[in-house]
Design a protein around this motif. Structure first.
Motif, short mmCIF file in Angstrom:
data_model
loop_
_atom_site.label_atom_id
_atom_site.label_comp_id
_atom_site.label_asym_id
_atom_site.label_seq_id
_atom_site.Cartn_x
_atom_site.Cartn_y
_atom_site.Cartn_z
N PHE A 236 15.81 -29.29 1.20
CA PHE A 236 15.42 -29.54 -0.18
C PHE A 236 16.22 -30.71 -0.75
N GLY A 237 17.51 -30.78 -0.41
CA GLY A 237 18.35 -31.88 -0.88
C GLY A 237 17.89 -33.22 -0.36
N ILE A 238 17.50 -33.28 0.92
CA ILE A 238 17.00 -34.54 1.50
C ILE A 238 15.75 -35.01 0.77
N LEU A 239 14.83 -34.07 0.49
CA LEU A 239 13.62 -34.42 -0.24
C LEU A 239 13.96 -34.95 -1.63
N GLN A 240 14.92 -34.32 -2.31
CA GLN A 240 15.29 -34.77 -3.65
C GLN A 240 15.99 -36.13 -3.65
N VAL B 11 22.86 -35.87 -5.66
CA VAL B 11 22.06 -34.82 -5.01
C VAL B 11 22.86 -34.15 -3.90
N VAL B 12 23.63 -34.93 -3.15
CA VAL B 12 24.45 -34.37 -2.07
C VAL B 12 25.47 -33.38 -2.63
N VAL B 13 26.17 -33.78 -3.71
CA VAL B 13 27.17 -32.90 -4.32
C VAL B 13 26.52 -31.63 -4.87
N ALA B 14 25.39 -31.77 -5.55
CA ALA B 14 24.68 -30.61 -6.10
C ALA B 14 24.27 -29.65 -4.98
N THR B 15 23.83 -30.20 -3.84
CA THR B 15 23.41 -29.36 -2.71
C THR B 15 24.60 -28.63 -2.11
N ILE B 16 25.73 -29.31 -1.98
CA ILE B 16 26.92 -28.67 -1.43
C ILE B 16 27.41 -27.53 -2.32
N ILE B 17 27.38 -27.75 -3.63
CA ILE B 17 27.79 -26.70 -4.57
C ILE B 17 26.85 -25.49 -4.44
N ALA B 18 25.55 -25.75 -4.31
CA ALA B 18 24.58 -24.66 -4.15
C ALA B 18 24.85 -23.87 -2.87
N ALA C 145 12.41 -3.66 8.98
CA ALA C 145 13.12 -4.50 9.94
C ALA C 145 14.25 -5.26 9.25
N ARG C 146 15.27 -5.62 10.03
CA ARG C 146 16.38 -6.39 9.49
C ARG C 146 16.02 -7.87 9.56
N CYS C 147 15.56 -8.40 8.45
CA CYS C 147 15.14 -9.81 8.39
C CYS C 147 16.09 -10.55 7.45
N LYS C 148 17.17 -11.08 8.01
CA LYS C 148 18.18 -11.81 7.23
C LYS C 148 18.26 -13.24 7.75
N PHE C 149 18.26 -14.21 6.84
CA PHE C 149 18.29 -15.61 7.23
C PHE C 149 19.24 -16.39 6.31
N SER C 150 19.85 -17.42 6.86
CA SER C 150 20.75 -18.27 6.07
C SER C 150 19.95 -19.19 5.15
N ASN C 151 20.44 -19.35 3.93
CA ASN C 151 19.80 -20.27 2.99
C ASN C 151 20.17 -21.73 3.24
N ASN C 152 21.26 -21.98 3.96
CA ASN C 152 21.81 -23.33 4.06
C ASN C 152 20.85 -24.37 4.62
N PRO C 153 20.14 -24.11 5.75
CA PRO C 153 19.22 -25.13 6.26
C PRO C 153 18.14 -25.52 5.25
N PHE C 154 17.68 -24.54 4.48
CA PHE C 154 16.63 -24.81 3.50
C PHE C 154 17.18 -25.62 2.32
#
Length: 469
Positions: free
Chosen positions: A165-169, A380-387, A152-161
């Protein structure tokens, strides 16, 4: 005087026990140091060592892992002896790697060490954000494949995750200092064993069932699917992956700074080095060997997130939960030294600023500081945006690691040891130490070249913020 030192001095009249330098008395031991080492070293990269083994083959793969483990134990023990200056037991404490380099090698080397060390730490936190999102997507994909079939075609965006993760950090980054991370680090270390054993166990099940693929003494065979140049590039990358997996030099003095002073920190740390690296190498050999035996030439880059396994889907998903849990703790273990050096600098420049220095106690046991809240949140915000912008940052991370491996794990420890023991130039021991340094330098160069090639290939085909896994 840094922030923590000023706080301890202000408490001299209280019931707080102090160390010989006026700081709050430390309570860490060889066991807690070992958990910190495992948290940093046994990262999700352990699941990629099966791919490295596939490129090198059985003889070279096992040999390289053992050799780099031995080199790491030796050089980290040299670092432990330089924690105090000029004597390993009775000298003055060096609170950071930079301070030790400055004490033994001087100011120029100190600056160079700082640029490499903290640049690498910043890069690793971005890499951990990517790794966590990859595992979270893998959990969703495991469920998707189970329900809709393996094709099956199971493709998902990484951005929400990554955002989650950034909010938790951001929340965890308000932990004041490295000393408060013992419980978080212990949980992270335990989960690292969880996903390592799940990956190894699933690989073992494939081998025992007789479905394992053909393996070779010298690794993947050159043929229609693998050209000779590609084989060489892959060997370079595999050498770099194994060498860089041994690295915790960026936080080694932060770990030592948690150890109680009796018995001497260097003795406790040497015991932790041996225990941590032995455990690390055992897991490396276990995961690398069993993964290669299961998949042969088709070994994926990561045996859990690369879907070498589809079933049992719940176990694959749980293994990825363990990876994410580990990344949560490891992020803080590596970020805290970076937070600390910036806050120490701010305290020195603005010692009277209430915004920077005033602490507000809370009912949950942690003190609250406006500067810490503001700058750590921004980081953390900047690191998340770069990721999110460059999810192939693992190649950049590999480059940072390649640059950091030789100077931080080999060059600086060797040079500090020579200065501390006053080893004569061109003596036999001096020549052997310099040869070790040169060989490790070549490994760093090889790993860096492989990473640069990977970066150049990804840049050509990637669109910002549009990556789906």
């Amino acid at each position: 005087m840094d922030v923590e030192a000023s706080k301890t001095v202000s408490r001299r009249d209280s019931n707080v026990e102090l160390d010989d330098d006026g700081r709050i008395k430390r309570t860490g031991n060889a066991f807690t140091a070992t958990t910190h080492i495992i948290t940093v070293v046994v990262g999700a990269g352990v699941l990629a060592l099966a791919w490295a083994m596939a490129q090198l083959g059985w003889i070279a793969g096992i040999t390289v892992m053992i050799i780099f483990a031995c080199i790491s134990i030796y050089t980290y023990n040299l670092i432990a002896d330089c924690y105090r200056y000029p004597h390993p037991v009775n000298g003055k404490r060096n609170y950071t790697y930079m301070q030790a380099v400055n004490a033994y090698l001087g100011g120029t080397m100190n600056v160079l060490c700082g640029l490499i060390q903290y640049g690498k730490l910043a890069g690793i936190t971005v890499g951990y954000t990517i790794t966590s999102s990859t595992s979270l997507v893998a959990i969703k994909k495991a469920i998707c494949f189970h329900k809709r079939g393996h094709k099956a075609r199971c493709k998902f965006s990484n951005n929400p995750f990554m955002i989650g993760f950034g909010i938790l950090q951001i929340l965890l980054s308000q932990i004041p200092n490295f000393h408060k991370l013992t419980y978080l680090s212990t949980v992270a270390a335990i989960t690292s064993f969880g996903y390592a054993f799940i990956g190894s166990g699933l690989s073992l099940a494939v081998v025992v069932s007789g479905q394992g693929e053909t393996t070779r003494i010298f690794g993947n065979k050159i043929g229609p699917g693998l050209s000779e140049p590609d084989k060489i590039w892959r060997v370079f990358s595999a050498l770099g992956n194994i060498a860089l997996a041994c690295s915790y030099a960026t936080v080694v003095y932060d770990i030592m700074d948690t150890l109680k002073s009796d018995p001497p920190e260097c003795k406790q740390m040497k015991k932790a080095n041996v225990l941590g690296i032995t455990i690390m190498t055992t897991l490396f050999l276990l995961c690398g060997g069993l993964g290669y035996a299961a998949f042969g030439d088709d070994t994926p880059g990561n045996i859990l997130t690369g879907f070498g396994f589809y079933e049992p889907f719940w176990l694959v998903a749980f293994g990825n939960v363990c990876i994410v849990t580990h990344m949560v703790g490891a992020y803080q273990v590596l970020a805290q030294p970076l937070f600390r050096i910036i806050e120490m600098g701010a305290n020195l420049v603005w010692p009277r600023s209430e915004f920077i220095n005033k602490e507000y106690p809370t009912k949950i046991g942690f003190s609250f500081n406006l500067f810490r809240l503001t700058w750590r949140t921004i980081y953390v915000v900047v690191a998340t945006i770069i990721a999110m912008a460059m999810p192939f940052f693992n190649e950049f991370l590999g480059l940072l690691g390649a640059i950091g491996f030789w100077p931080l794990i080999v060059f600086f420890p060797v040079q500090m040891h020579i200065a501390q023991k006053q080893i004569k130039r061109l003596s036999l021991k001096w020549c052997v130490l310099q040869l070790l340094s040169f060989v490790c330098f070549l490994v760093s160069v090889v790993a860096a070249v492989g990473s640069i090639r990977g970066i150049s290939k990804n840049i050509k085909k990637y669109k910002l913020f549009m990556y789906k896994q």
